[in-house]
Write a protein that holds these residues in place. Sequence first.
Motif, PDB file in Angstrom:
ATOM      1  N   ILE A  86       0.862  -1.175   0.000  1.00 56.37           N
ATOM      2  CA  ILE A  86       0.000   0.000   0.000  1.00 56.37           C
ATOM      3  C   ILE A  86       0.901   1.229   0.000  1.00 56.37           C
ATOM      4  CG2 ILE A  86      -1.842   1.230   1.218  1.00 56.37           C
ATOM      5  CD1 ILE A  86      -2.356  -1.515   2.676  1.00 56.37           C
ATOM      6  N   PHE A  87       0.764   2.065  -1.029  1.00 60.35           N
ATOM      7  CA  PHE A  87       1.646   3.207  -1.187  1.00 60.35           C
ATOM      8  C   PHE A  87       0.909   4.523  -0.957  1.00 60.35           C
ATOM      9  CE2 PHE A  87       3.408  -0.094  -4.007  1.00 60.35           C
ATOM     10  CZ  PHE A  87       4.697  -0.164  -3.509  1.00 60.35           C
ATOM     11  N   VAL A 102      -9.121  -3.784  -8.726  1.00 61.48           N
ATOM     12  CA  VAL A 102      -8.883  -4.877  -7.782  1.00 61.48           C
ATOM     13  C   VAL A 102      -8.660  -6.183  -8.534  1.00 61.48           C
ATOM     14  CG1 VAL A 102      -9.888  -6.262  -5.926  1.00 61.48           C
ATOM     15  CG2 VAL A 102     -10.157  -3.772  -5.904  1.00 61.48           C
ATOM     16  N   MET A 103      -9.456  -6.411  -9.567  1.00 60.52           N
ATOM     17  CA  MET A 103      -9.362  -7.674 -10.305  1.00 60.52           C
ATOM     18  C   MET A 103      -8.040  -7.803 -11.059  1.00 60.52           C
ATOM     19  SD  MET A 103     -13.298  -8.114 -11.682  1.00 60.52           S
ATOM     20  CE  MET A 103     -12.947  -9.659 -12.515  1.00 60.52           C
ATOM     21  N   ILE A 104      -7.429  -6.680 -11.441  1.00 58.43           N
ATOM     22  CA  ILE A 104      -6.151  -6.764 -12.148  1.00 58.43           C
ATOM     23  C   ILE A 104      -5.092  -7.387 -11.255  1.00 58.43           C
ATOM     24  CG2 ILE A 104      -5.184  -4.490 -11.556  1.00 58.43           C
ATOM     25  CD1 ILE A 104      -5.138  -6.021 -15.061  1.00 58.43           C
ATOM     26  N   ALA A 148      -7.991  -2.488  -0.613  1.00 60.35           N
ATOM     27  CA  ALA A 148      -8.750  -3.634  -1.135  1.00 60.35           C
ATOM     28  C   ALA A 148      -7.913  -4.417  -2.134  1.00 60.35           C
ATOM     29  CB  ALA A 148     -10.044  -3.151  -1.784  1.00 60.35           C
ATOM     30  N   ARG A 149      -7.224  -3.709  -3.005  1.00 59.49           N
ATOM     31  CA  ARG A 149      -6.366  -4.365  -4.001  1.00 59.49           C
ATOM     32  C   ARG A 149      -5.246  -5.159  -3.333  1.00 59.49           C
ATOM     33  NH1 ARG A 149      -3.255  -0.263  -7.727  1.00 59.49           N
ATOM     34  NH2 ARG A 149      -2.268   0.078  -5.706  1.00 59.49           N
ATOM     35  N   SER A 150      -4.684  -4.609  -2.267  1.00 64.37           N
ATOM     36  CA  SER A 150      -3.584  -5.289  -1.578  1.00 64.37           C
ATOM     37  C   SER A 150      -4.047  -6.529  -0.834  1.00 64.37           C
ATOM     38  CB  SER A 150      -2.900  -4.323  -0.600  1.00 64.37           C
ATOM     39  OG  SER A 150      -3.695  -4.108   0.549  1.00 64.37           O
ATOM     40  N   LEU A 151      -5.333  -6.573  -0.476  1.00 65.80           N
ATOM     41  CA  LEU A 151      -5.863  -7.682   0.327  1.00 65.80           C
ATOM     42  C   LEU A 151      -6.446  -8.818  -0.508  1.00 65.80           C
ATOM     43  CD1 LEU A 151      -7.731  -5.645   3.074  1.00 65.80           C
ATOM     44  CD2 LEU A 151      -5.649  -6.979   3.389  1.00 65.80           C
ATOM     45  N   ILE A 152      -6.675  -8.580  -1.800  1.00 63.74           N
ATOM     46  CA  ILE A 152      -7.474  -9.509  -2.586  1.00 63.74           C
ATOM     47  C   ILE A 152      -6.858 -10.898  -2.666  1.00 63.74           C
ATOM     48  CG2 ILE A 152      -6.444  -8.828  -4.802  1.00 63.74           C
ATOM     49  CD1 ILE A 152     -10.140  -9.814  -4.064  1.00 63.74           C
ATOM     50  N   LEU A 158       1.117  -7.082   5.277  1.00 65.60           N
ATOM     51  CA  LEU A 158       0.813  -5.818   4.622  1.00 65.60           C
ATOM     52  C   LEU A 158       1.953  -4.839   4.893  1.00 65.60           C
ATOM     53  CD1 LEU A 158      -2.960  -5.282   5.491  1.00 65.60           C
ATOM     54  CD2 LEU A 158      -2.001  -5.970   3.288  1.00 65.60           C
ATOM     55  N   ILE A 159       2.508  -4.262   3.824  1.00 70.22           N
ATOM     56  CA  ILE A 159       3.531  -3.229   3.951  1.00 70.22           C
ATOM     57  C   ILE A 159       2.937  -1.934   3.414  1.00 70.22           C
ATOM     58  CG2 ILE A 159       5.831  -2.461   3.267  1.00 70.22           C
ATOM     59  CD1 ILE A 159       6.651  -5.368   3.024  1.00 70.22           C
ATOM     60  N   ALA A 160       2.801  -0.947   4.282  1.00 64.03           N
ATOM     61  CA  ALA A 160       2.162   0.319   3.916  1.00 64.03           C
ATOM     62  C   ALA A 160       3.171   1.455   4.059  1.00 64.03           C
ATOM     63  CB  ALA A 160       0.947   0.573   4.807  1.00 64.03           C
TER      64      ALA A 160
END
Length: 221
Positions: A86-87, A102-104, A148-152, A158-160
Amino acid sequence: MKAIEVKNLSKHFGEVKALDDINFEVKKGEWVSVMGPSGSGKSTLVNILSLMDLPTSGSYLVGGDDASRLNADEMLKFRREKIGLIFQQFHLIPYLNALENVMISQYYHSSVDENDAKNALIAVGLGHRLDHKPSQLSGGEQQRLCIARSLINDPEILIADEPTGNLDEANEKIILDLFCKLKSEGKTILLVTHNPELGEYGDKIVFLRHGKLEKIKEIQR
């Protein structure tokens, strides 16, 4: 159980020691904040932990395996399956809507499920924004889309990197609450921030200065 072990980690750019013999660990399900002034080595550390760069020396272990010694294909698989990034800069694809962004991420994981993507967006409060493109979302909504994209792909860690740096106070609170929820669900979080208040949400704070580990502060609650 240790999720991450950083052992004698160093990164040199010529004579510049961006990181100099860093040692710390992150337990599974723990939230560790990384803090320090500009130039302290935080971004270099994030790049190494996310396998976008390699250390000059030392090691980075995830679940006991030395991630810094993987080959290119193994690194790609590691990033897909082990880590959610997460940036501060959202890195969203502007011509795709929220659901497609998210799907990508699923696509690169070789498994696409629209319902899973919808549920990830619902979980971060964006169930009503599935068809919206990034330009139609507020800064806080774009950051939640990134989460959401990072969790899919259900990463272990998680690195934020400065996830609230571009947000106002209200949206910052929403993101903080979301991170607290993720921690309560057992996610391991490593969060880089300049914000002392945000840092205090962690279980401990790793302080860097001039590329060195200055101290580790355990948060008492």
